[in-house]
Every structure is written in C-alpha cells, then in structure tokens.
Design an enzyme around this catalytic site. Structure first.
Site, PDB file in Angstrom:
ATOM      1  CE  LYS A 108     -28.549 -50.312  24.558  1.00 47.71           C
ATOM      2  NZ  LYS A 108     -28.956 -49.508  23.391  1.00 47.71           N
TER       3      LYS A 108
HETATM    4  P1  NAD Z   1     -23.251 -40.190  24.709  1.00 52.89           P
HETATM    5  O1  NAD Z   1     -22.570 -40.844  25.838  1.00 52.89           O
HETATM    6  O2  NAD Z   1     -22.495 -39.881  23.478  1.00 52.89           O
HETATM    7  O3  NAD Z   1     -23.920 -38.809  25.208  1.00 52.89           O
HETATM    8  C1  NAD Z   1     -24.775 -38.734  26.304  1.00 52.89           C
HETATM    9  C2  NAD Z   1     -24.994 -37.250  26.624  1.00 52.89           C
HETATM   10  O4  NAD Z   1     -25.939 -37.135  27.682  1.00 52.89           O
HETATM   11  C3  NAD Z   1     -23.731 -36.545  27.101  1.00 52.89           C
HETATM   12  O5  NAD Z   1     -23.740 -35.196  26.645  1.00 52.89           O
HETATM   13  C4  NAD Z   1     -23.882 -36.575  28.624  1.00 52.89           C
HETATM   14  O6  NAD Z   1     -23.154 -35.547  29.292  1.00 52.89           O
HETATM   15  C5  NAD Z   1     -25.376 -36.352  28.716  1.00 52.89           C
HETATM   16  N1  NAD Z   1     -25.935 -36.768  29.992  1.00 52.89           N
HETATM   17  C6  NAD Z   1     -25.649 -37.871  30.720  1.00 52.89           C
HETATM   18  N2  NAD Z   1     -26.348 -37.873  31.859  1.00 52.89           N
HETATM   19  C7  NAD Z   1     -27.126 -36.760  31.835  1.00 52.89           C
HETATM   20  C8  NAD Z   1     -28.069 -36.207  32.722  1.00 52.89           C
HETATM   21  N3  NAD Z   1     -28.365 -36.813  33.859  1.00 52.89           N
HETATM   22  N4  NAD Z   1     -28.659 -35.053  32.369  1.00 52.89           N
HETATM   23  C9  NAD Z   1     -28.362 -34.434  31.209  1.00 52.89           C
HETATM   24  N5  NAD Z   1     -27.473 -34.912  30.322  1.00 52.89           N
HETATM   25  C10 NAD Z   1     -26.864 -36.060  30.650  1.00 52.89           C
HETATM   26  O7  NAD Z   1     -24.517 -41.098  24.390  1.00 52.89           O
HETATM   27  P2  NAD Z   1     -25.356 -41.166  23.036  1.00 52.89           P
HETATM   28  O8  NAD Z   1     -24.791 -42.265  22.212  1.00 52.89           O
HETATM   29  O9  NAD Z   1     -25.505 -39.812  22.477  1.00 52.89           O
HETATM   30  O10 NAD Z   1     -26.762 -41.699  23.579  1.00 52.89           O
HETATM   31  C11 NAD Z   1     -27.745 -40.823  24.106  1.00 52.89           C
HETATM   32  C12 NAD Z   1     -29.079 -41.552  24.193  1.00 52.89           C
HETATM   33  O11 NAD Z   1     -29.455 -42.005  22.881  1.00 52.89           O
HETATM   34  C13 NAD Z   1     -29.094 -42.799  25.067  1.00 52.89           C
HETATM   35  O12 NAD Z   1     -30.372 -42.923  25.648  1.00 52.89           O
HETATM   36  C14 NAD Z   1     -28.873 -43.929  24.072  1.00 52.89           C
HETATM   37  O13 NAD Z   1     -29.343 -45.175  24.541  1.00 52.89           O
HETATM   38  C15 NAD Z   1     -29.678 -43.410  22.902  1.00 52.89           C
HETATM   39  N6  NAD Z   1     -29.309 -43.986  21.600  1.00 52.89           N
HETATM   40  C16 NAD Z   1     -28.042 -43.883  21.125  1.00 52.89           C
HETATM   41  C17 NAD Z   1     -27.743 -44.391  19.875  1.00 52.89           C
HETATM   42  C18 NAD Z   1     -26.373 -44.238  19.249  1.00 52.89           C
HETATM   43  O14 NAD Z   1     -26.235 -44.588  18.063  1.00 52.89           O
HETATM   44  N7  NAD Z   1     -25.374 -43.708  19.948  1.00 52.89           N
HETATM   45  C19 NAD Z   1     -28.738 -45.036  19.126  1.00 52.89           C
HETATM   46  C20 NAD Z   1     -30.023 -45.124  19.640  1.00 52.89           C
HETATM   47  C21 NAD Z   1     -30.295 -44.587  20.887  1.00 52.89           C
END
Ligand code: NAD
Length: 416
Positions: A108
């Site tokens: 990561k």
């Molecule tokens: P992103 O940046 O696209 O979206 C994150 C969302 O969470 C946004 O809507 C943001 O406003 C919200 N957010 C941030 N802080 C917050 C808080 N304190 N309270 C409530 N909402 C909050 O990110 P993403 O890619 O959607 O990733 C989200 C999660 O999924 C993360 O934990 C990431 O590690 C995990 N993840 C993502 C992927 C991927 O393919 N993008 C794959 C596996 C896991």
C-alpha cells in the site's frame, strides 16, 4: 470506549493474523517472516505550490508480502495518511489477494496531503515526484500500485507516465488507469459491484429477499456510490448515504439519479432535497438490513457498535470495524462480512487489467464482469462454508483461508 483507546489499525490486522496462525498451527518462523512488512519506504516530496511557496509532503510505499506474486495495493492521498495506517492496509492486501486467489502479494502507499485543496497541476507534480522517488521499487513484475481514497484514474495516468519516462512505456506498472491508456473496462465500478455481489449472496443465505431489503451506506465515493447503484438496480432500497460532510436519509428510498445530479453540482450529498439531513453517527445507527461502511477505517468501534441496528454489517471500506467493535456486534448476533472479501472486486479487476497489459490483449466488459463474478462468488462460498462448518465468524474464516495460502506459498519456496 473511544476509537483512540483501541488497537491501532496495524495492531488490529496483526491480531486477526495471529489468531488465524493459532487456529492453523502456523510455525513461529513462518509467522515471524510474514508478520512485518518486507520493505517500508518513506520519501520527501517537495512541490512548488501555485502561490509560489514550496511545500514538502511525506509519502510512503510499504510492501508487506510477495510470497504469492508481485506486491499489489492502492495509493491513498489523505491528510491522515501515515506509516501506521499504510502498514495495516498493506498487510490487508496480502490477505485479500490470497483470499480471492489472484497471483499477487500485498502493498500500500500513501501521501499525507489534502487533494481537495490542491490544484490539478499541484497534484500532477506531487504524483510525478512521488513516482520517481519510489520508481526503483515498483514495476510490472515487482509492485503494482492502484487508486484508493483521494486518487483516481487520472492519478494513475500520471504515475504510469512518470514511471515510463525512466523505464520505457509500462502500462502494467499501475492499474485503475483510464481506458485510453490500457485501463480495463469495469475497473472503476469493480469494487462497488463486488460489494453488491457479496451482499446478494449473503442475502440469499440469510433468506432476505433483495427487493425487501434496505441499506444504509457511509461514504459516497467510488466504492459507496457504485455499490449503491448496483444494489438499487438489484431491487434493494438505499435509505441513507453520507460523505465527509454528513448524510441524507429517506426511509422510502433515495432517488440515486437525482442524488448524483445534486452531487455533481454541489460536490457533496449534503443538502440533497430528496431526503432529510443526518449525521454520519446517526446513519450508523439506522435500522436497516445492510449497513455498509464505505469510507475510512475505524468507523464502527467499541464506543458506537452497541448503537448499530442493522441485521448485518458489510465492510466495503478497509477495516471500518475495529476488533473491539466487532466483539460487540458478534455478542449482539450481528454478522460482519469482512473487508478482505467484500471489497476485493477492485483488486480482482486490477488483476485482469494487469493481465491485459502484459498480454497486450484487451478484454471486453462482458468477460471482465463474468470473471469477477466467478471469483467473488467462489470466495464468498469458501468463506461462508468454512464459517458454517467450523462455527466461526466470517472474518476468522476469511483470514484462515488467506493466511493458510500465504504460509503454504512461503513454506514451498523455502527460506534460509
Ligand atoms: P473515495 O475517496 O472515492 O471516497 C471516500 C468517501 O468517503 C467520500 O464520499 C468521502 O467524502 C467519504 N468520507 C471520507 N471521510 C469520511 C468520514 N470521516 N465520514 C464519512 N464519510 C467520509 O474512496 P473510495 O475509493 O471509495 O474508498 C473508500 C474505502 O474503500 C476506503 O476504505 C478504501 O481503502 C476502500 N477500498 C477502495 C477500493 C477502490 O477500488 N477504490 C478498493 C478496495 C477498498
């Protein structure tokens, strides 16, 4: 208990790993080799900001384990990104790739910055400099980054370009790229689609008819918004969503198309007129069938798990439920589907993208979606059967499968 009084994210992942080792009888030598990351790199990234000032950002790439293939894992841009969080996420990637059986290890990366306050030029500069700084430890057969919180296909395009300047044209060095640069159809939607596939399988097992279920989703970024879209398409009602600013709730179901239009103009789900405003904490306490934390780690912890009123918690984010929070959920009979299974759709389609890049042979969306569905449903079945047969929790079943595979790969290769 507050979140801060609990285990750190890396302690939490290590706790699950150790428990799996105890159940599996993994030898101490093998545990010692796996437990800590293989390599941790911290770099300074100086960026000339638009106002003429020089700002120094700190970036990390942590490679946890490569027993089953090249290191693989996203890059996060977030004001709270630090080595402790990145280390936990790197370890989690090792277990995730092993659980779904794709030939990668775990890594990561992260840069401590606030991308929402930076211009596109500043972000490009930051990304290029970061890539050059870690360029000697990433590579098509070495370590393949991807997007995560705060990064996207554009970030990956800049990374690929910067890496290619030093190493020759290398689309396979990152995944989650734009289609025009060798990205895969279906990659952007993959994690959210995977979340909905796992929920559908679980709903069938638990006898919840999808068209009668209601879901609340915390976090409406890439993962949360696509999960909402696929669940809605499958007949499930989405009654609440939120982002960092707060949430919206409509017991009759939110109109996702109108919500997306609002999000496009306002930049946040807050203020959407098709529902009433709620806080993130209120969302976590809503009565629903599936509560889907899809934002950051530690959302459900020892201090608020007793308030959760959903029938099941589905971890779309990485480590959104702390071990302390999970113990409370378990005691209350609320099953928790673990992150390493639920959000593995993203890394699975990243694997397809990488395979397409190294073969120079693109797949169509149908092939991507079919292969994703096969892999995720097989992984779900393996976890669910093990959990039932051994009367253990889903997370323990998932960790046992994953840790067993990594330990075996390490044993087979031998070590001094
Ligand atoms: P992103 O940046 O696209 O979206 C994150 C969302 O969470 C946004 O809507 C943001 O406003 C919200 N957010 C941030 N802080 C917050 C808080 N304190 N309270 C409530 N909402 C909050 O990110 P993403 O890619 O959607 O990733 C989200 C999660 O999924 C993360 O934990 C990431 O590690 C995990 N993840 C993502 C992927 C991927 O393919 N993008 C794959 C596996 C896991």
């Amino acid at each position: 208990m507050t979140r801060s009084a609990e285990m750190t994210p890396f302690q939490a992942v290590t706790y699950h790993f150790e428990q799996a080792c105890d159940r599996l009888g993994v030898r101490d030598e093998v545990r010692a080799l796996i437990i800590t990351p293989d390599r941790e790199v911290r770099v300074e990234i100086p960026v000339r900001m638009d106002d003429g000032s020089l700002k120094v950002f700190i970036g990390y790439r942590i490679q946890h384990n490569a027993s089953r293939g090249p290191y693989k894992g996203g890059i996060r841009y977030h004001p709270e990104a630090d080595d402790e969080e990145v280390r936990a996420l790197a370890s989690l990637m090792t277990w995730k790739t092993a659980l779904v059986g794709i030939p990668f290890g775990g890594a990561k990366g992260g840069v401590c910055c606030d991308p929402r306050t930076m211009s596109s030029r500043e972000l490009q500069d930051l990304t290029r400099r970061f890539t050059h700084s870690i360029g000697n430890i990433i590579g098509v057969n070495q370590d393949i980054p991807a997007p995560d919180v705060g990064t996207n296909a554009q970030t990956m395009a800049w990374m690929m370009s910067a890496y290619s300047e030093d190493h020759g044209y290398s689309p396979g060095v990152v995944t989650g790229k734009p289609l025009e640069l060798g990205g895969s159809p279906g990659r952007e939607q993959a994690t959210g689609r995977g979340v909905s596939l796992v929920i559908k399988e679980a709903a069938r097992d638990f006898g919840f008819p999808m068209e009668k279920t209601v879901t609340a989703i915390q976090g409406f970024g890439n993962v949360g918004s696509w999960a909402a879209w696929y669940l809605d398409q499958g007949g499930c009602k989405i009654i609440a969503v939120s982002d960092v600013n707060g949430g919206v709730h409509n017991g009759g179901g939110l109109d996702l198309e109108q919500l997306q239009t609002h999000l496009g103009s306002a930049g946040t789900v807050q203020g959407f007129e098709g529902g009433e405003a709620i806080t993130n904490e209120e969302l976590l306490a809503l009565e629903c069938d599936f509560l889907v934390p899809a934002a950051l780690g530690g959302a459900i912890h020892g201090g608020n798990a007793a308030d959760v009123k959903s029938r099941m918690v589905v971890e779309a984010a990485n480590h959104p439920v702390t071990p302390e929070g999970e113990t409370i959920l378990n005691d209350r009979g609320i099953p928790c589907l673990p992150d390493l299974l639920v959000n593995a759709g993203g890394v699975t389609v990243s694997y397809f993208e990488w395979a397409q890049n190294i073969q120079r042979f693109p797949w169509d969306l149908g092939r991507v979606n079919e292969a994703l569905e096969q892999i995720l449903i097989r992984a779900y079945r393996e976890v669910s059967i093990k959990a039932q047969q051994e009367q253990i929790h889903y997370r323990d079943a998932a960790f046992d499968i994953a840790v067993g595979r990594v330990a075996q790969a390490l044993e087979l290769q031998g070590f001094p």
